[in-house]
Design an enzyme around this catalytic site. Structure first.
Site, PDB file in Angstrom:
ATOM      1  N   HIS A  72     -74.376 -80.743   0.936  1.00  0.00           N
ATOM      2  CA  HIS A  72     -73.497 -81.799   0.416  1.00  0.00           C
ATOM      3  C   HIS A  72     -73.880 -83.150   1.006  1.00  0.00           C
ATOM      4  O   HIS A  72     -73.877 -83.323   2.218  1.00  0.00           O
ATOM      5  CB  HIS A  72     -72.037 -81.471   0.733  1.00  0.00           C
ATOM      6  CG  HIS A  72     -71.452 -80.465  -0.215  1.00  0.00           C
ATOM      7  ND1 HIS A  72     -70.099 -80.275  -0.367  1.00  0.00           N
ATOM      8  CD2 HIS A  72     -72.047 -79.598  -1.082  1.00  0.00           C
ATOM      9  CE1 HIS A  72     -69.887 -79.337  -1.288  1.00  0.00           C
ATOM     10  NE2 HIS A  72     -71.055 -78.912  -1.719  1.00  0.00           N
ATOM     11  N   TYR A 200     -60.784 -84.812  -0.053  1.00  0.00           N
ATOM     12  CA  TYR A 200     -59.686 -84.955   0.910  1.00  0.00           C
ATOM     13  C   TYR A 200     -58.664 -85.901   0.287  1.00  0.00           C
ATOM     14  O   TYR A 200     -59.012 -87.030  -0.055  1.00  0.00           O
ATOM     15  CB  TYR A 200     -60.180 -85.587   2.207  1.00  0.00           C
ATOM     16  CG  TYR A 200     -61.071 -84.714   3.074  1.00  0.00           C
ATOM     17  CD1 TYR A 200     -60.537 -83.962   4.108  1.00  0.00           C
ATOM     18  CD2 TYR A 200     -62.454 -84.667   2.872  1.00  0.00           C
ATOM     19  CE1 TYR A 200     -61.348 -83.177   4.922  1.00  0.00           C
ATOM     20  CE2 TYR A 200     -63.270 -83.877   3.681  1.00  0.00           C
ATOM     21  CZ  TYR A 200     -62.709 -83.138   4.704  1.00  0.00           C
ATOM     22  OH  TYR A 200     -63.514 -82.365   5.508  1.00  0.00           O
ATOM     23  N   PRO A 292     -58.260 -79.244  11.934  1.00  0.00           N
ATOM     24  CA  PRO A 292     -59.433 -79.004  11.086  1.00  0.00           C
ATOM     25  C   PRO A 292     -59.835 -80.175  10.188  1.00  0.00           C
ATOM     26  O   PRO A 292     -60.874 -80.106   9.520  1.00  0.00           O
ATOM     27  CB  PRO A 292     -59.014 -77.794  10.234  1.00  0.00           C
ATOM     28  CG  PRO A 292     -57.534 -77.768  10.285  1.00  0.00           C
ATOM     29  CD  PRO A 292     -57.131 -78.369  11.585  1.00  0.00           C
ATOM     30  N   LYS A 296     -64.584 -80.157  12.579  1.00  0.00           N
ATOM     31  CA  LYS A 296     -65.365 -80.277  13.810  1.00  0.00           C
ATOM     32  C   LYS A 296     -65.307 -79.080  14.757  1.00  0.00           C
ATOM     33  O   LYS A 296     -66.161 -78.939  15.644  1.00  0.00           O
ATOM     34  CB  LYS A 296     -64.905 -81.529  14.597  1.00  0.00           C
ATOM     35  CG  LYS A 296     -65.282 -82.834  13.936  1.00  0.00           C
ATOM     36  CD  LYS A 296     -66.750 -83.130  14.111  1.00  0.00           C
ATOM     37  CE  LYS A 296     -67.298 -84.131  13.136  1.00  0.00           C
ATOM     38  NZ  LYS A 296     -68.075 -83.559  12.042  1.00  0.00           N
ATOM     39  N   TYR A 384     -68.600 -87.926  10.550  1.00  0.00           N
ATOM     40  CA  TYR A 384     -68.414 -86.734   9.727  1.00  0.00           C
ATOM     41  C   TYR A 384     -69.640 -85.826   9.772  1.00  0.00           C
ATOM     42  O   TYR A 384     -69.512 -84.599   9.863  1.00  0.00           O
ATOM     43  CB  TYR A 384     -68.073 -87.109   8.274  1.00  0.00           C
ATOM     44  CG  TYR A 384     -67.562 -85.926   7.486  1.00  0.00           C
ATOM     45  CD1 TYR A 384     -66.210 -85.581   7.501  1.00  0.00           C
ATOM     46  CD2 TYR A 384     -68.432 -85.110   6.767  1.00  0.00           C
ATOM     47  CE1 TYR A 384     -65.741 -84.469   6.821  1.00  0.00           C
ATOM     48  CE2 TYR A 384     -67.977 -83.998   6.077  1.00  0.00           C
ATOM     49  CZ  TYR A 384     -66.625 -83.690   6.104  1.00  0.00           C
ATOM     50  OH  TYR A 384     -66.163 -82.576   5.438  1.00  0.00           O
TER      51      TYR A 384
HETATM   52  P1  FAD Z   1     -63.227 -68.172  18.277  1.00  0.00           P
HETATM   53  O1  FAD Z   1     -63.912 -68.199  16.976  1.00  0.00           O
HETATM   54  O2  FAD Z   1     -61.772 -68.234  18.334  1.00  0.00           O
HETATM   55  O3  FAD Z   1     -63.767 -66.904  19.066  1.00  0.00           O
HETATM   56  C1  FAD Z   1     -63.184 -66.455  20.248  1.00  0.00           C
HETATM   57  C2  FAD Z   1     -63.425 -64.973  20.407  1.00  0.00           C
HETATM   58  O4  FAD Z   1     -62.871 -64.578  21.664  1.00  0.00           O
HETATM   59  C3  FAD Z   1     -62.733 -64.138  19.348  1.00  0.00           C
HETATM   60  O5  FAD Z   1     -63.640 -63.229  18.757  1.00  0.00           O
HETATM   61  C4  FAD Z   1     -61.612 -63.427  20.087  1.00  0.00           C
HETATM   62  O6  FAD Z   1     -61.357 -62.134  19.569  1.00  0.00           O
HETATM   63  C5  FAD Z   1     -62.140 -63.380  21.498  1.00  0.00           C
HETATM   64  N1  FAD Z   1     -61.096 -63.308  22.499  1.00  0.00           N
HETATM   65  C6  FAD Z   1     -59.925 -63.972  22.532  1.00  0.00           C
HETATM   66  N2  FAD Z   1     -59.214 -63.643  23.597  1.00  0.00           N
HETATM   67  C7  FAD Z   1     -59.939 -62.743  24.278  1.00  0.00           C
HETATM   68  C8  FAD Z   1     -59.725 -62.009  25.475  1.00  0.00           C
HETATM   69  N3  FAD Z   1     -58.602 -62.135  26.172  1.00  0.00           N
HETATM   70  N4  FAD Z   1     -60.674 -61.160  25.873  1.00  0.00           N
HETATM   71  C9  FAD Z   1     -61.826 -61.001  25.166  1.00  0.00           C
HETATM   72  N5  FAD Z   1     -62.092 -61.671  24.025  1.00  0.00           N
HETATM   73  C10 FAD Z   1     -61.145 -62.511  23.586  1.00  0.00           C
HETATM   74  N6  FAD Z   1     -62.402 -75.282  12.148  1.00  0.00           N
HETATM   75  C11 FAD Z   1     -62.880 -76.028  11.179  1.00  0.00           C
HETATM   76  O7  FAD Z   1     -63.804 -76.809  11.439  1.00  0.00           O
HETATM   77  N7  FAD Z   1     -62.356 -75.899   9.909  1.00  0.00           N
HETATM   78  C12 FAD Z   1     -61.350 -75.015   9.610  1.00  0.00           C
HETATM   79  O8  FAD Z   1     -60.910 -74.911   8.465  1.00  0.00           O
HETATM   80  C13 FAD Z   1     -60.811 -74.233  10.621  1.00  0.00           C
HETATM   81  N8  FAD Z   1     -59.793 -73.359  10.377  1.00  0.00           N
HETATM   82  C14 FAD Z   1     -59.305 -72.614  11.429  1.00  0.00           C
HETATM   83  C15 FAD Z   1     -58.235 -71.730  11.213  1.00  0.00           C
HETATM   84  C16 FAD Z   1     -57.690 -70.980  12.275  1.00  0.00           C
HETATM   85  C17 FAD Z   1     -56.540 -70.029  12.029  1.00  0.00           C
HETATM   86  C18 FAD Z   1     -58.240 -71.135  13.575  1.00  0.00           C
HETATM   87  C19 FAD Z   1     -57.667 -70.346  14.733  1.00  0.00           C
HETATM   88  C20 FAD Z   1     -59.305 -72.020  13.767  1.00  0.00           C
HETATM   89  C21 FAD Z   1     -59.829 -72.769  12.709  1.00  0.00           C
HETATM   90  N9  FAD Z   1     -60.902 -73.657  12.881  1.00  0.00           N
HETATM   91  C22 FAD Z   1     -61.382 -74.406  11.885  1.00  0.00           C
HETATM   92  C23 FAD Z   1     -61.544 -73.846  14.143  1.00  0.00           C
HETATM   93  C24 FAD Z   1     -62.814 -73.037  14.251  1.00  0.00           C
HETATM   94  O9  FAD Z   1     -62.669 -71.828  13.563  1.00  0.00           O
HETATM   95  C25 FAD Z   1     -63.026 -72.835  15.729  1.00  0.00           C
HETATM   96  O10 FAD Z   1     -63.241 -74.102  16.316  1.00  0.00           O
HETATM   97  C26 FAD Z   1     -64.176 -71.888  16.052  1.00  0.00           C
HETATM   98  O11 FAD Z   1     -63.850 -70.593  15.650  1.00  0.00           O
HETATM   99  C27 FAD Z   1     -64.445 -71.919  17.553  1.00  0.00           C
HETATM  100  O12 FAD Z   1     -65.293 -70.891  17.888  1.00  0.00           O
HETATM  101  P2  FAD Z   1     -65.137 -70.157  19.276  1.00  0.00           P
HETATM  102  O13 FAD Z   1     -66.265 -69.186  19.324  1.00  0.00           O
HETATM  103  O14 FAD Z   1     -64.990 -71.152  20.363  1.00  0.00           O
HETATM  104  O15 FAD Z   1     -63.732 -69.401  19.226  1.00  0.00           O
HETATM  105  C1  PHB Z   2     -63.112 -75.372   4.883  1.00  0.00           C
HETATM  106  O1  PHB Z   2     -63.891 -75.253   3.943  1.00  0.00           O
HETATM  107  O2  PHB Z   2     -62.497 -74.407   5.336  1.00  0.00           O
HETATM  108  C2  PHB Z   2     -62.886 -76.716   5.467  1.00  0.00           C
HETATM  109  C3  PHB Z   2     -63.641 -77.783   5.029  1.00  0.00           C
HETATM  110  C4  PHB Z   2     -63.431 -79.040   5.579  1.00  0.00           C
HETATM  111  C5  PHB Z   2     -62.470 -79.215   6.549  1.00  0.00           C
HETATM  112  C6  PHB Z   2     -61.728 -78.132   6.993  1.00  0.00           C
HETATM  113  C7  PHB Z   2     -61.936 -76.871   6.450  1.00  0.00           C
HETATM  114  O3  PHB Z   2     -62.254 -80.449   7.056  1.00  0.00           O
END
Ligand code: FAD
Ligand code: PHB
Length: 389
Positions: A72, A200, A292, A296, A384
């Protein structure tokens, strides 16, 4: 069991770190409390900065992304019944990729399996120990039996509700937080997206976002109250509300269909400082959360583990602790800028329940300014697509 780096958490941060360390010849074990199927069932982010894409390719997990991701070059911003395009490519020379977090996780898990690296899923009662001394370890239970991983370092990649951050001694850290008075209700459906690029929308009824996972799969979000329940939203109610919040030309071309995922996510900004304590290093959501709106969260996980892998690499190559000492400042330096951008975009696009007419006018004026000023648009585009690292 003994390893060099014990990684807690098998999300994007933990998995990418594991591959980067493996490439540098550093042994690592990942332990996660969830099952593999549960992790792969989570629907989250969808926009990848090129820094993230480059790293996936560098660790040999970029093949499917190269074939399937959508490139994109711009995004649309809608307000007051019209919309304008923010040309990312023209302003920055860069694009973003549309490729779901679920797919990223899948590809990294496959690469990890191919490399024969160890991951323990469904571990109970995971705990980090003795990270303020020379001999840290991580313990966990399987089938009621306690197991221990002795290691030189612990990487806390366990997300916003993880155990690593909670294990830090009280008083050793400072927390910065903003909780927003709304959430996002998200829906996933196998229907073609309304627009080729993301839209958006700022609307009097609340924010809306049109995103996608492919040309045949749409991801839509609408701002909702934090006390709302997914069960109270039928698909029809969602589609109606989405259409009301989009400019007429977009609303008319929404293709509706049955959803196969619906969920509500609360919005908050959160940073803990520092993200290192002794031999424990936090990366990704364990150290900072962003709303979100700026897409980022996932991308910050990638820059954190880039800095962390570099620091471990230096340590194991020549014994230098310089990178380890600098990690917290480097990672947070970049993270804070994404925290600022996500907060700014959230403020710009959402309906705040207590906003006075003055604040609504300020939002409209800022959007008008962005649509007319090349310099304002360039500043938004630069953030962005992701600041360099
Ligand atoms: P996570 O992906 O959360 O991974 C952490 C891992 O640690 C998980 O597998 C979990 O099972 C494990 N864990 C947790 N606690 C423990 C424990 N006590 N012991 C062992 N393992 C454990 N970002 C965007 O940019 N756009 C979005 O649309 C968006 N939507 C989101 C929706 C939700 C519901 C959430 C929660 C987050 C969203 N995010 C979004 C943020 C993005 O998904 C996160 O920033 C990203 O997943 C971060 O990656 P991470 O590996 O740090 O954490
Ligand atoms: C998504 O596709 O899930 C998405 C895209 C842009 C955003 C947040 C989530 O800013």
């Amino acid at each position: 069991m003994r390893t060099q780096v014990a990684i807690v958490g098998s999300g994007p941060a933990g998995l990418l770190l594991g591959q980067l360390l493996h490439k540098a010849g550093i042994d690592n074990v990942i332990v996660d409390r969830a099952s593999k199927a549960h992790i792969l069932g989570r629907v989250r982010a969808g926009v990848l900065e090129d820094g993230m894409a480059r790293q996936l390719t560098a660790v040999g997990a970029g093949g499917r992304m190269a074939a399937e991701a959508l490139v994109h070059d711009g995004v649309w911003l809608a307000f007051m019944g019209r919309r304008f395009r923010l040309d990312l490519k023209a302003h920055t020379g860069k694009s973003v990729l549309i490729y779901g977090q679920t797919e990223v996780t899948h590809d990294l898990m496959d690469a990890r399996e191919r490399a024969g690296l160890m991951t323990i899923y469904s571990a109970e009662n995971v705990r980090p120990h003795d990270f303020d001394g020379e001999s840290p370890s991580v313990t966990y239970d399987t089938d009621g039996i306690e197991k221990r991983i002795d290691c030189a370092f612990i990487a806390g990649c366990d997300g916003q509700h993880g155990v690593c951050r909670k294990s830090l001694p009280e008083g050793a850290t400072t927390v910065f937080e903003r909780v927003y008075p709304f959430g996002w209700l998200g829906l996933l459906a196998d229907v073609p997206p309304v627009s080729e690029e993301l839209v958006y929308a700022n609307h009097d009824r609340g924010f809306a976002l049109c995103s996608m996972r492919s040309r045949a799969r749409s991801r839509y979000y609408i701002q909702c109250r934090t006390d709302e329940r997914v069960e109270d939203w039928s698909d029809d109610a969602f589609w109606d509300e989405l259409r009301r919040r989009l400019p007429p030309d977009a609303a008319e071309s929404v293709t509706t269909g049955p959803s196969f995922e619906k969920s509500i996510a609360p919005l908050r900004s959160f940073v803990i400082e520092p993200v290192r304590f002794g031999r424990l290093f936090l990366a990704g959501d364990a150290g900072h959360i962003v709303p979100p709106t700026g897409a980022k969260g996932l991308n910050l996980a990638a820059s954190d583990v880039h800095y962390l892998a570099e620091a471990f690499g230096e340590y194991y190559a020549d014994g230098s602790e310089e990178g380890l000492r600098a990690y917290s400042e480097k990672a947070l330096g970049r993270a804070w800028k994404a925290v600022r951008f996500s907060w700014w975009m959230t403020n710009l696009l959402h309906r705040f329940p207590d906003a006075a007419p003055f604040e609504r006018r300020m939002q409209e004026t800022e959007l008008a300014y962005l649509s007319q000023s090349e310099r304002a648009a360039a500043a938004m585009a630069e953030n962005y697509v992701g600041l360099p690292y």
